[in-house]
Design an enzyme around this catalytic site. Structure first.
Site, mmCIF file in Angstrom:
data_model
loop_
_atom_site.group_PDB
_atom_site.id
_atom_site.type_symbol
_atom_site.label_atom_id
_atom_site.label_comp_id
_atom_site.label_asym_id
_atom_site.label_seq_id
_atom_site.Cartn_x
_atom_site.Cartn_y
_atom_site.Cartn_z
ATOM 1 C CB CYS A 77 33.400 -78.784 10.295
ATOM 2 S SG CYS A 77 33.389 -77.510 9.014
ATOM 3 C CE1 TYR A 208 26.767 -73.595 10.071
ATOM 4 C CE2 TYR A 208 26.339 -74.654 7.970
ATOM 5 C CZ TYR A 208 26.956 -74.643 9.205
ATOM 6 O OH TYR A 208 27.755 -75.708 9.576
#
Length: 368
Positions: A77, A208
């Site tokens: 992450c 994203y």
């Protein structure tokens, strides 16, 4: 918890994701058909401070104390990676322990499948959601990393990752190593904050917004904003070694974790494909400069990074096939950025070797 404009970490799934999950998906859905990606920005705002005073909005107070807290941060992450880098640069490894979930998760939670027996050795739990439910039995939102857990109670303290790294710099100074750098110096905070706002909106979260866009219009808008920001960064970094001032700061940490994943994931998987990072001279040199600096590249696990994105995002990559490429050997090539001046650690020094047990696995880093 309260709504607040700003970034939110990678989640197993958010409550909105759950609404769009299908019976055939075990990991949750990330793309909302027809819409732009809207990151869930509601996180647990508790802070760990020197005096442990309650927050301005009535959040509970937690006091800095060595050995009391455990940072849960998956290597895959980018938001969690920031906390790992700052913890290492400041030398907080002995004060704050580190738990690392595996690179993939299902629709419920990150899991500790890399630990013996699939159980975190300090918290004694299989899923990060257990720490969230210990604090909030009906916790309705995404189970996210990074998270800091109180080891005494087993309850989550905070998942407010932008504040976590700032507090590491400003509230945990008693436990900084000798020679720790000033990552958030007072005189540069306004400029650091301004740079961070654009980098988050258009780059960190911008990739994203491209990858999870639910329509051509949403994707085109996100793509244009991303590349306008990358062009701005390319120009900015062509004449300066670091983003703000002449040393590494919080701003560099925040940009680096996105750049480290760009060619491996975002260029193809998220369709951010005008150019590769390796085709942008200033940004590529800058990224290599940081990668080769202790505390940065030694936290990057390219295998776990690719496994996370290509396996978990079933609605983007339904086959779950993880690509073999790209060639990562270029990360170790000379960058030549020293000619721009700057002192990476200012009046401080580089961190020492990675703590035993926290090393990137052989074959998972650059040049492997």
């Amino acid at each position: 918890m309260k709504d607040k404009t700003g970034p939110a970490p990678d989640a197993a799934v958010t409550s909105a994701d759950r609404e769009h999950s299908t019976e055939n998906s075990t990991r949750g859905a990330y793309v909302t058909g027809g819409g732009a990606y809207d990151r869930d920005t509601n996180y647990i705002e508790d802070r760990i401070t020197r005096d442990g005073a309650p927050g301005a909005n009535g959040e509970p107070g937690w006091q800095v104390q060595a050995g009391r807290y455990r940072l849960i941060a998956a290597r895959a992450c980018p938001w969690a990676n920031r906390a790992v880098i700052v913890r290492r640069l400041l030398g907080l490894e002995e004060a704050i322990s580190l738990g690392q979930p595996g690179p993939t998760h299902d629709a419920r939670s990150w899991t500790f499948d890399l630990d013996p027996g699939g159980v975190d050795p300090v918290l004694g739990i299989e899923r990060l959601q257990d720490a969230y439910f210990k604090r909030f039995p009906d916790y309705p939102r995404g189970i996210t990393v990074p998270a800091i857990v109180d080891t005494a109670s087993g309850a989550v303290v905070t998942n407010n990752f932008p504040q976590i790294t700032l507090d590491f710099s400003t509230e945990w100074t008693e436990f900084h190593r000798d020679g720790a750098p000033q990552l958030y110096p007072g005189n540069l905070r306004p400029e650091i904050d301004a740079v961070n706002r654009r980098v988050f909106t258009d780059v960190n979260n911008g990739v994203y917004r491209c990858g999870f866009a639910g329509s051509q219009e949403a994707y085109d808008s996100a793509y244009a904003r991303l590349w306008a920001a990358l062009d701005w960064l390319e120009e900015r970094l062509s004449t300066r070694r670091f983003l703000v001032g002449d040393t590494i700061t919080e701003a560099d940490v925040r940009l680096f974790t996105t750049l480290a994943r760009f060619d491996a994931v975002y260029h193809g998987h998220f369709k951010c494909n005008r150019r590769k990072l390796s085709e942008m001279p200033a940004l590529w040199g800058y990224a290599r400069d940081l990668f080769q600096t202790p505390g940065f590249g030694d936290t990057i696990d390219f295998v776990q990074i690719k496994q996370h994105y290509y396996i978990v995002h079933e609605d983007i990559n339904p086959t779950g096939i993880v690509p073999q490429g790209p060639d990562l050997s270029g990360w170790l090539e000379a960058h030549g950025r020293e000619s721009l001046g700057g002192r990476p650690f200012g009046d401080g020094t580089p961190p020492g070797p990675v703590m035993p047990g926290e090393e990137v696995a052989p074959g998972h880093g650059a040049g492997s």
